[in-house]
Scaffold this motif. Structure first.
Motif, PDB file in Angstrom:
ATOM      1  N   SER A 121      52.157  37.883  42.398  1.00 56.82           N
ATOM      2  CA  SER A 121      51.305  38.782  43.168  1.00 56.82           C
ATOM      3  C   SER A 121      49.850  38.455  42.853  1.00 56.82           C
ATOM      4  O   SER A 121      49.532  38.076  41.724  1.00 56.82           O
ATOM      5  CB  SER A 121      51.625  40.237  42.817  1.00 56.82           C
ATOM      6  OG  SER A 121      51.008  41.129  43.704  1.00 56.82           O
ATOM      7  N   PHE A 122      48.988  38.597  43.840  1.00 59.86           N
ATOM      8  CA  PHE A 122      47.583  38.223  43.714  1.00 59.86           C
ATOM      9  C   PHE A 122      46.743  39.489  43.742  1.00 59.86           C
ATOM     10  O   PHE A 122      46.666  40.169  44.767  1.00 59.86           O
ATOM     11  CB  PHE A 122      47.198  37.291  44.864  1.00 59.86           C
ATOM     12  CG  PHE A 122      45.816  36.700  44.761  1.00 59.86           C
ATOM     13  CD1 PHE A 122      45.529  35.756  43.795  1.00 59.86           C
ATOM     14  CD2 PHE A 122      44.823  37.056  45.662  1.00 59.86           C
ATOM     15  CE1 PHE A 122      44.264  35.183  43.715  1.00 59.86           C
ATOM     16  CE2 PHE A 122      43.563  36.489  45.598  1.00 59.86           C
ATOM     17  CZ  PHE A 122      43.279  35.550  44.622  1.00 59.86           C
ATOM     18  N   ALA A 123      46.105  39.830  42.631  1.00 54.76           N
ATOM     19  CA  ALA A 123      45.378  41.093  42.507  1.00 54.76           C
ATOM     20  C   ALA A 123      43.876  40.847  42.557  1.00 54.76           C
ATOM     21  O   ALA A 123      43.229  40.608  41.536  1.00 54.76           O
ATOM     22  CB  ALA A 123      45.768  41.796  41.209  1.00 54.76           C
ATOM     23  N   LEU A 124      43.338  40.916  43.768  1.00 56.45           N
ATOM     24  CA  LEU A 124      41.907  40.727  43.988  1.00 56.45           C
ATOM     25  C   LEU A 124      41.254  41.986  44.547  1.00 56.45           C
ATOM     26  O   LEU A 124      40.297  42.507  44.001  1.00 56.45           O
ATOM     27  CB  LEU A 124      41.681  39.539  44.940  1.00 56.45           C
ATOM     28  CG  LEU A 124      40.253  39.343  45.466  1.00 56.45           C
ATOM     29  CD1 LEU A 124      39.286  39.110  44.308  1.00 56.45           C
ATOM     30  CD2 LEU A 124      40.204  38.172  46.447  1.00 56.45           C
ATOM     31  N   THR A 125      41.797  42.523  45.650  1.00 56.76           N
ATOM     32  CA  THR A 125      41.183  43.658  46.337  1.00 56.76           C
ATOM     33  C   THR A 125      41.128  44.888  45.433  1.00 56.76           C
ATOM     34  O   THR A 125      42.049  45.164  44.666  1.00 56.76           O
ATOM     35  CB  THR A 125      41.986  43.985  47.609  1.00 56.76           C
ATOM     36  OG1 THR A 125      41.979  42.843  48.456  1.00 56.76           O
ATOM     37  CG2 THR A 125      41.392  45.164  48.356  1.00 56.76           C
ATOM     38  N   GLU A 126      40.026  45.632  45.554  1.00 56.54           N
ATOM     39  CA  GLU A 126      39.822  46.850  44.777  1.00 56.54           C
ATOM     40  C   GLU A 126      39.409  47.989  45.708  1.00 56.54           C
ATOM     41  O   GLU A 126      39.098  47.746  46.884  1.00 56.54           O
ATOM     42  CB  GLU A 126      38.739  46.625  43.714  1.00 56.54           C
ATOM     43  CG  GLU A 126      39.098  45.555  42.705  1.00 56.54           C
ATOM     44  CD  GLU A 126      38.019  45.316  41.660  1.00 56.54           C
ATOM     45  OE1 GLU A 126      38.232  44.447  40.800  1.00 56.54           O
ATOM     46  OE2 GLU A 126      36.980  45.994  41.706  1.00 56.54           O
ATOM     47  N   PRO A 127      39.392  49.236  45.223  1.00 55.71           N
ATOM     48  CA  PRO A 127      39.023  50.353  46.095  1.00 55.71           C
ATOM     49  C   PRO A 127      37.684  50.170  46.804  1.00 55.71           C
ATOM     50  O   PRO A 127      37.518  50.612  47.938  1.00 55.71           O
ATOM     51  CB  PRO A 127      38.982  51.548  45.128  1.00 55.71           C
ATOM     52  CG  PRO A 127      39.997  51.199  44.085  1.00 55.71           C
ATOM     53  CD  PRO A 127      39.870  49.722  43.914  1.00 55.71           C
ATOM     54  N   GLU A 128      36.724  49.516  46.153  1.00 54.69           N
ATOM     55  CA  GLU A 128      35.426  49.303  46.781  1.00 54.69           C
ATOM     56  C   GLU A 128      35.082  47.827  46.910  1.00 54.69           C
ATOM     57  O   GLU A 128      33.926  47.467  47.159  1.00 54.69           O
ATOM     58  CB  GLU A 128      34.338  50.035  45.990  1.00 54.69           C
ATOM     59  CG  GLU A 128      34.509  51.557  45.998  1.00 54.69           C
ATOM     60  CD  GLU A 128      33.353  52.274  45.336  1.00 54.69           C
ATOM     61  OE1 GLU A 128      32.275  51.683  45.179  1.00 54.69           O
ATOM     62  OE2 GLU A 128      33.536  53.450  44.973  1.00 54.69           O
ATOM     63  N   VAL A 129      36.072  46.977  46.745  1.00 54.77           N
ATOM     64  CA  VAL A 129      35.871  45.530  46.860  1.00 54.77           C
ATOM     65  C   VAL A 129      37.017  44.942  47.659  1.00 54.77           C
ATOM     66  O   VAL A 129      38.159  44.989  47.219  1.00 54.77           O
ATOM     67  CB  VAL A 129      35.799  44.845  45.469  1.00 54.77           C
ATOM     68  CG1 VAL A 129      35.648  43.341  45.633  1.00 54.77           C
ATOM     69  CG2 VAL A 129      34.660  45.414  44.649  1.00 54.77           C
ATOM     70  N   GLY A 130      36.712  44.429  48.835  1.00 57.91           N
ATOM     71  CA  GLY A 130      37.740  43.805  49.652  1.00 57.91           C
ATOM     72  C   GLY A 130      37.286  42.423  50.065  1.00 57.91           C
ATOM     73  O   GLY A 130      37.555  41.420  49.403  1.00 57.91           O
ATOM     74  N   SER A 131      36.540  42.379  51.146  1.00 58.21           N
ATOM     75  CA  SER A 131      36.086  41.094  51.664  1.00 58.21           C
ATOM     76  C   SER A 131      35.046  40.436  50.762  1.00 58.21           C
ATOM     77  O   SER A 131      34.945  39.214  50.711  1.00 58.21           O
ATOM     78  CB  SER A 131      35.512  41.283  53.073  1.00 58.21           C
ATOM     79  OG  SER A 131      36.507  41.775  53.956  1.00 58.21           O
TER      80      SER A 131
END
Length: 388
Positions: A121-131
């Motif tokens: 699984s790739f964990a990059l996106t956050e509640p206030e960090v996406g693109s």
């Protein structure tokens, strides 16, 4: 090494039969249960789908990008949840390690990822960090022989099933932007790592996402991918270029399947004394869909071949992902329209595929992010030619 033409053709045909005989007939079951049957997962393992892109020395098939795209176009003809089950292992769940990992990290994790024994699984996106991937707020603080991770990752595909997370975290808070971000291989079950509740989604039932929460999560220093801090963003970008071509191939395959469904329904459905396929306004929808799907196939395969040849395909990958994801959305919408009232009824599958297709325009970089990447590349190219 690329497969010989006969072997490649056999691989593609095997995947087509698997989709037609095993996956498509079970789409309703997966959607209704919001779960992937264990026997289907095992068949995927047996076919080598979890290791399409992983080198043969680690138990994978070691396919080229073009070969992977051709396989994904076939698997993509089924409801997207099936592909999602193994896609993180093929792409963002393994490729950070495959591309930038140490020899020890590759030997430790790639065989399990290739066999499907480990779900990545790739964990990059956050509640206030996406693109804006360079604005990661999850932190990784060095503490002796360990790093201590704190933060929350959001909408993480396959997180409920994952045995290994590739985690982007900020190791140097003094460095703003991408330079302070590092990548970590974090095993499931370590103290301080927990999961949120699985999200209820618009579509793609059977593919699961949830938050991944790090609360003073201690991981050994050896978990730092590549053994170097500050390389995480670069690793993510390398992975995402490949992943965007994979997604574009999946969109192409789904569009081709939807076109078959659309025309097949229109040939059998009669109004005003004849098949609705005879109506010219519907024929226009067929023609537009077919032309766009063919264009998408050509775009994806061209970019894949160029990547295999060692070219920088960042802009081409963004073009392919943008075009293919927007295209499949249009085709899915036309399919609902051709089905008329039946297109709104679950038994006909048109409404499910319409919902399933919508996500492609969001993940692995939204359409708007792809537009920005393409535009910036074109501007830089123009400035270079002008000597500016």
């Amino acid at each position: 090494m690329p497969l010989d033409p006969e072997t490649r053709a056999q691989l593609v045909e095997t995947m087509r039969r698997f989709v037609d005989e095993r996956l498509i007939p079970r789409e309703a079951e997966v959607a209704d249960a919001d779960a992937m049957p264990a026997d289907i997962i095992q068949e995927m393992r047996d076919l080598g789908l979890f290791g399409l892109s992983i080198a043969e020395e680690y138990g994978g098939l070691g396919l080229t990008m073009e070969e992977e795209a051709l396989v994904v176009m076939e698997v993509g003809r089924a409801a997207p949840a099936f592909r999602s089950m193994f896609a993180t292992n093929v792409g963002i769940g393994s490729q950070g390690i495959a591309i930038d990992g140490t020899a020890e990290q590759k030997a430790k994790y790639l065989p399990g990822l290739a066999s499907g024994a480990i779900i990545g699984s790739f964990a990059l996106t956050e509640p206030e960090v996406g693109s804006d991937a360079g604005s990661v707020r999850t932190t990784a603080r060095r503490d002796g022989d360990h790093y201590v991770l704190n933060g929350t990752k959001r909408y993480i595909t396959n997180a409920p099933h994952a045995g290994l997370f590739t985690v982007m975290a900020r190791t140097d808070p003094a460095v703003k932007g991408a330079g302070g971000v590092s990548a970590f291989a974090v095993e499931a079950g370590v103290p301080g790592l927990s999961l949120g509740k699985p999200e209820r989604k618009m579509g793609q039932q059977g593919a699961h996402v949830c938050d991944v929460i790090f609360d003073n999560c201690r991981v050994p220093a050896e978990a730092l991918i590549g053994g170097r801090e500050g390389q995480g963003f670069k690793t993510a970008m390398k992975v995402l270029d490949k992943g965007r071509l994979h997604i574009a191939a999946a969109c192409t395959g789904l569009a081709e399947r939807i076109i078959d469904d659309m025309v097949g329904y229109a040939v059998g459905r009669r109004q005003f004394g004849k098949a609705i396929a005879e109506f010219q306004l519907l024929q226009g929808l067929f023609a537009d869909s077919k032309a766009e799907a063919l264009a998408s196939r050509a775009l994806v395969l061209d970019a894949a071949r160029r990547r295999d040849a060692g070219e920088d395909v960042a802009m081409a990958a963004s073009c392919a992902k943008m075009f293919a994801s927007e295209m499949v959305g249009r085709v899915a919408d036309r399919n609902v329209q051709v089905h008329g009232g039946a297109g709104y009824i679950r038994d006909y599958r048109a409404e499910q595929l319409f919902r399933d297709a919508r996500l492609f325009r969001i993940y692995e970089g939204t359409t708007q992010i792809q537009q920005t990447i393409i535009a910036k590349a074109l501007i830089a190219e123009a400035r270079g030619k002008a000597g500016l």
